[in-house]
Design an enzyme around this catalytic site. Sequence first.
Site, PDB file in Angstrom:
ATOM      1  CG  HIS A   8      -0.215   0.087   2.528  1.00  0.00           C
ATOM      2  ND1 HIS A   8       0.336   1.253   3.012  1.00  0.00           N
ATOM      3  CD2 HIS A   8       0.061  -0.867   3.450  1.00  0.00           C
ATOM      4  CE1 HIS A   8       0.911   1.015   4.180  1.00  0.00           C
ATOM      5  NE2 HIS A   8       0.770  -0.261   4.472  1.00  0.00           N
ATOM      6  NE  ARG A  59      -1.550   0.001   6.816  1.00  0.00           N
ATOM      7  CZ  ARG A  59      -2.041  -0.607   7.894  1.00  0.00           C
ATOM      8  NH1 ARG A  59      -3.242  -0.293   8.337  1.00  0.00           N
ATOM      9  NH2 ARG A  59      -1.331  -1.529   8.537  1.00  0.00           N
ATOM     10  CD  GLU A  85       2.453  -4.755   8.374  1.00  0.00           C
ATOM     11  OE1 GLU A  85       2.763  -5.952   8.184  1.00  0.00           O
ATOM     12  OE2 GLU A  85       3.101  -3.795   7.925  1.00  0.00           O
ATOM     13  CG  HIS A 179      -0.756  -4.513   5.002  1.00  0.00           C
ATOM     14  ND1 HIS A 179      -1.216  -3.262   5.325  1.00  0.00           N
ATOM     15  CD2 HIS A 179      -1.849  -5.260   4.684  1.00  0.00           C
ATOM     16  CE1 HIS A 179      -2.537  -3.252   5.211  1.00  0.00           C
ATOM     17  NE2 HIS A 179      -2.938  -4.445   4.827  1.00  0.00           N
TER      18      HIS A 179
END
Length: 226
Positions: A8, A59, A85, A179
């Site tokens: 991202h 995100r 993440e 991520h």
Amino acid sequence: MYLALVRHGESIWNRENRFTGWTDVELTEKGIEEAYRAGLALKNSNIEFDLAYTSVLMRANKTLECIKEKLGYDLKTVYSYKLNERHYGALQGLNKAETALKYGEEQVHLWRRSYDVKPPLLEKDDKRFPGFDSKYDDIPKEELPLAESLKDTYERVIPYYLDEIKNNLKDKNIIISAHGNSLRALIKYLENIKDEDIPNLEIPTGEAILYEFNENLSVIDKRDLT
């Protein structure tokens, strides 16, 4: 077949140098520009993508939206917390530099970069525990992390890749918008990177990496597109 991995774009907490983990934060204006740049790079690869996977964090979702806008066509998209993440536990929300002053740079480096050391655990009554977030209502509480090492993240991401994503690579070109650490885990698997070497792998925000696979779903080429 092709697999594109995109980290991202810059988030608000990336800019503020905070441990983000599963905290759901927006992209910055720079992060949106990075996402569009990744989308343009994928468009210029002249590969037609068929399917997209992303985490449940905004995100990564927004980055994928920007990519699809640049591609000029929609993609069926699968959302999974398995691509989230790494969960940074009790460090989430803390400034990295201030945390290093408090605990020492060596300790913080160990938490951030070692393969199998977890950061300090959350308490289950801490509001940062994912069990308080409605996005995870369908997931048994015992499966939600209090903190994760990169090894824990690997053990979450790779079974999902093998069970869900890899089968689709037989006849589809796929984008994964995710991520830094979930992608590091996947790259570790794809490239057979040793535990002691994975801390050296850096993936900048907005980076797009393209893997080509043969008919046996073995990697035969890798290109950094951004």
